[in-house]
Design a protein around this motif. Sequence first.
Motif, PDB file in Angstrom:
ATOM      1  N   MET A 160      -6.857   0.319   6.347  1.00 24.76           N
ATOM      2  CA  MET A 160      -6.912   0.031   5.051  1.00 24.76           C
ATOM      3  C   MET A 160      -6.298  -1.504   4.664  1.00 24.76           C
ATOM      4  O   MET A 160      -6.644  -2.208   3.802  1.00 24.76           O
ATOM      5  CB  MET A 160      -6.022   1.242   4.109  1.00 24.76           C
ATOM      6  CG  MET A 160      -6.942   2.271   4.115  1.00 24.76           C
ATOM      7  SD  MET A 160      -5.998   3.607   3.125  1.00 24.76           S
ATOM      8  CE  MET A 160      -6.555   3.196   1.585  1.00 24.76           C
ATOM      9  N   TRP A 174     -13.099   0.607  -2.421  1.00 27.77           N
ATOM     10  CA  TRP A 174     -13.279   1.908  -2.249  1.00 27.77           C
ATOM     11  C   TRP A 174     -14.013   2.652  -3.341  1.00 27.77           C
ATOM     12  O   TRP A 174     -13.927   3.915  -3.723  1.00 27.77           O
ATOM     13  CB  TRP A 174     -11.632   2.469  -2.104  1.00 27.77           C
ATOM     14  CG  TRP A 174     -11.018   2.295  -0.534  1.00 27.77           C
ATOM     15  CD1 TRP A 174     -11.530   2.741   0.466  1.00 27.77           C
ATOM     16  CD2 TRP A 174      -9.974   1.166  -0.468  1.00 27.77           C
ATOM     17  NE1 TRP A 174     -10.829   2.276   1.290  1.00 27.77           N
ATOM     18  CE2 TRP A 174      -9.996   1.176   0.891  1.00 27.77           C
ATOM     19  CE3 TRP A 174      -9.363   0.339  -1.136  1.00 27.77           C
ATOM     20  CZ2 TRP A 174      -8.910   0.387   1.425  1.00 27.77           C
ATOM     21  CZ3 TRP A 174      -8.410  -0.442  -0.713  1.00 27.77           C
ATOM     22  CH2 TRP A 174      -8.351  -0.444   0.616  1.00 27.77           C
ATOM     23  N   LYS A 213      -7.021   7.021  -3.565  1.00 27.50           N
ATOM     24  CA  LYS A 213      -7.338   6.299  -2.437  1.00 27.50           C
ATOM     25  C   LYS A 213      -7.513   4.707  -2.700  1.00 27.50           C
ATOM     26  O   LYS A 213      -7.779   4.301  -3.580  1.00 27.50           O
ATOM     27  CB  LYS A 213      -8.547   6.732  -1.793  1.00 27.50           C
ATOM     28  CG  LYS A 213      -8.922   5.667  -0.554  1.00 27.50           C
ATOM     29  CD  LYS A 213     -10.266   6.367   0.206  1.00 27.50           C
ATOM     30  CE  LYS A 213     -10.628   5.504   1.519  1.00 27.50           C
ATOM     31  NZ  LYS A 213      -9.939   6.012   2.739  1.00 27.50           N
ATOM     32  N   LYS A 249       1.914   4.866   0.783  1.00 27.19           N
ATOM     33  CA  LYS A 249       1.616   5.699   1.803  1.00 27.19           C
ATOM     34  C   LYS A 249       1.036   7.251   1.226  1.00 27.19           C
ATOM     35  O   LYS A 249       0.274   7.561   1.912  1.00 27.19           O
ATOM     36  CB  LYS A 249       2.934   6.286   2.571  1.00 27.19           C
ATOM     37  CG  LYS A 249       3.551   5.144   3.585  1.00 27.19           C
ATOM     38  CD  LYS A 249       4.919   5.651   4.169  1.00 27.19           C
ATOM     39  CE  LYS A 249       5.332   4.391   5.038  1.00 27.19           C
ATOM     40  NZ  LYS A 249       6.558   4.819   5.828  1.00 27.19           N
ATOM     41  N   ASP A 250       1.235   7.461   0.039  1.00 23.75           N
ATOM     42  CA  ASP A 250       0.726   8.482  -0.507  1.00 23.75           C
ATOM     43  C   ASP A 250      -0.742   8.148  -0.912  1.00 23.75           C
ATOM     44  O   ASP A 250      -0.768   7.219  -1.996  1.00 23.75           O
ATOM     45  CB  ASP A 250       1.477   9.232  -1.729  1.00 23.75           C
ATOM     46  CG  ASP A 250       0.698  10.563  -2.340  1.00 23.75           C
ATOM     47  OD1 ASP A 250      -0.242  10.775  -2.024  1.00 23.75           O
ATOM     48  OD2 ASP A 250       1.084  10.577  -3.374  1.00 23.75           O
ATOM     49  N   GLN A 251      -1.724   8.829  -0.492  1.00 22.95           N
ATOM     50  CA  GLN A 251      -2.986   8.012  -0.787  1.00 22.95           C
ATOM     51  C   GLN A 251      -3.885   9.157  -1.347  1.00 22.95           C
ATOM     52  O   GLN A 251      -5.172   9.340  -1.171  1.00 22.95           O
ATOM     53  CB  GLN A 251      -3.871   7.522   0.604  1.00 22.95           C
ATOM     54  CG  GLN A 251      -3.316   6.240   1.055  1.00 22.95           C
ATOM     55  CD  GLN A 251      -3.887   5.142   0.154  1.00 22.95           C
ATOM     56  OE1 GLN A 251      -4.735   4.824  -0.162  1.00 22.95           O
ATOM     57  NE2 GLN A 251      -2.517   4.526  -0.627  1.00 22.95           N
ATOM     58  N   ARG A 286      -4.353   3.178  -3.482  1.00 24.01           N
ATOM     59  CA  ARG A 286      -3.113   2.982  -4.421  1.00 24.01           C
ATOM     60  C   ARG A 286      -2.134   1.843  -3.862  1.00 24.01           C
ATOM     61  O   ARG A 286      -1.699   2.081  -2.661  1.00 24.01           O
ATOM     62  CB  ARG A 286      -2.400   4.282  -4.753  1.00 24.01           C
ATOM     63  CG  ARG A 286      -1.194   3.920  -5.675  1.00 24.01           C
ATOM     64  CD  ARG A 286      -0.586   5.325  -6.224  1.00 24.01           C
ATOM     65  NE  ARG A 286       0.349   4.866  -7.182  1.00 24.01           N
ATOM     66  CZ  ARG A 286       1.192   5.706  -7.718  1.00 24.01           C
ATOM     67  NH1 ARG A 286       0.778   7.121  -7.706  1.00 24.01           N
ATOM     68  NH2 ARG A 286       2.060   5.208  -8.625  1.00 24.01           N
ATOM     69  N   CYS A 287      -1.950   0.822  -4.791  1.00 23.74           N
ATOM     70  CA  CYS A 287      -1.217  -0.280  -4.230  1.00 23.74           C
ATOM     71  C   CYS A 287      -0.063  -0.485  -5.359  1.00 23.74           C
ATOM     72  O   CYS A 287       0.052   0.255  -6.351  1.00 23.74           O
ATOM     73  CB  CYS A 287      -1.790  -1.357  -4.058  1.00 23.74           C
ATOM     74  SG  CYS A 287      -3.122  -1.360  -2.637  1.00 23.74           S
ATOM     75  N   LEU A 306       0.698  -1.202   0.177  1.00 22.14           N
ATOM     76  CA  LEU A 306      -0.046  -0.177  -0.020  1.00 22.14           C
ATOM     77  C   LEU A 306       0.868   1.373  -0.052  1.00 22.14           C
ATOM     78  O   LEU A 306       1.880   1.240   0.833  1.00 22.14           O
ATOM     79  CB  LEU A 306      -0.888   0.248   1.203  1.00 22.14           C
ATOM     80  CG  LEU A 306      -1.951   1.161   1.405  1.00 22.14           C
ATOM     81  CD1 LEU A 306      -3.019   1.100   0.428  1.00 22.14           C
ATOM     82  CD2 LEU A 306      -2.503   1.342   2.776  1.00 22.14           C
ATOM     83  N   TYR A 350      -3.801   3.649   7.805  1.00 22.74           N
ATOM     84  CA  TYR A 350      -3.125   2.686   7.143  1.00 22.74           C
ATOM     85  C   TYR A 350      -3.301   1.329   7.681  1.00 22.74           C
ATOM     86  O   TYR A 350      -3.614   0.433   6.754  1.00 22.74           O
ATOM     87  CB  TYR A 350      -1.585   2.966   6.987  1.00 22.74           C
ATOM     88  CG  TYR A 350      -1.051   4.334   6.369  1.00 22.74           C
ATOM     89  CD1 TYR A 350      -1.348   4.483   5.071  1.00 22.74           C
ATOM     90  CD2 TYR A 350      -0.430   5.317   7.129  1.00 22.74           C
ATOM     91  CE1 TYR A 350      -1.030   5.604   4.344  1.00 22.74           C
ATOM     92  CE2 TYR A 350       0.034   6.320   6.530  1.00 22.74           C
ATOM     93  CZ  TYR A 350      -0.274   6.470   5.071  1.00 22.74           C
ATOM     94  OH  TYR A 350       0.170   7.733   4.636  1.00 22.74           O
TER      95      TYR A 350
END
Length: 140
Positions: free
Chosen positions: A130, A77, A37, A32-34, A39-40, A30, A127
């Motif tokens: 998620m 999401w 929403k 860290k910058d979401q 994003r992987c 995953l 985090y």
Amino acid sequence: MGCFYCDEHHEGREAIMIEVGKMKAGTLYLFKDQAHKGRCALALNSHKKELFECDEQERNQYCADLAAASQAVKKLWGCTKINLGSFGDTNPHLHFHIVPKYEGGFEFGGSFAIGNPEPVLLKDEEYAEMIAALKQELGL
């Protein structure tokens, strides 16, 4: 300097993403910058640079992992579209970016940037929530 994905602890990787878990042929992370929403990235578990370097079984399992992870992001999401990208010019380990796009949202209607000048960072608990949702959805 080792491989961004093969090294157990790689400072560069740990600075920008969190491991979700191992799948059949890939490991899901995953970002860290979401700003997108959900994003992987999905990295192949073995060190290869190109998809065509995989044998048929590994390729099929990896593609199944990619489809399952993308579907989980969409379900969790509710994005409008999933963008997938595999580059690796400077990080030569097979991996795909899984980038959910939301109509009217950040970068919708265009390609996604690898780096975001204004990252959307979350609290550790967010985090964790998620990651727990992804693990549950994917059975990890």
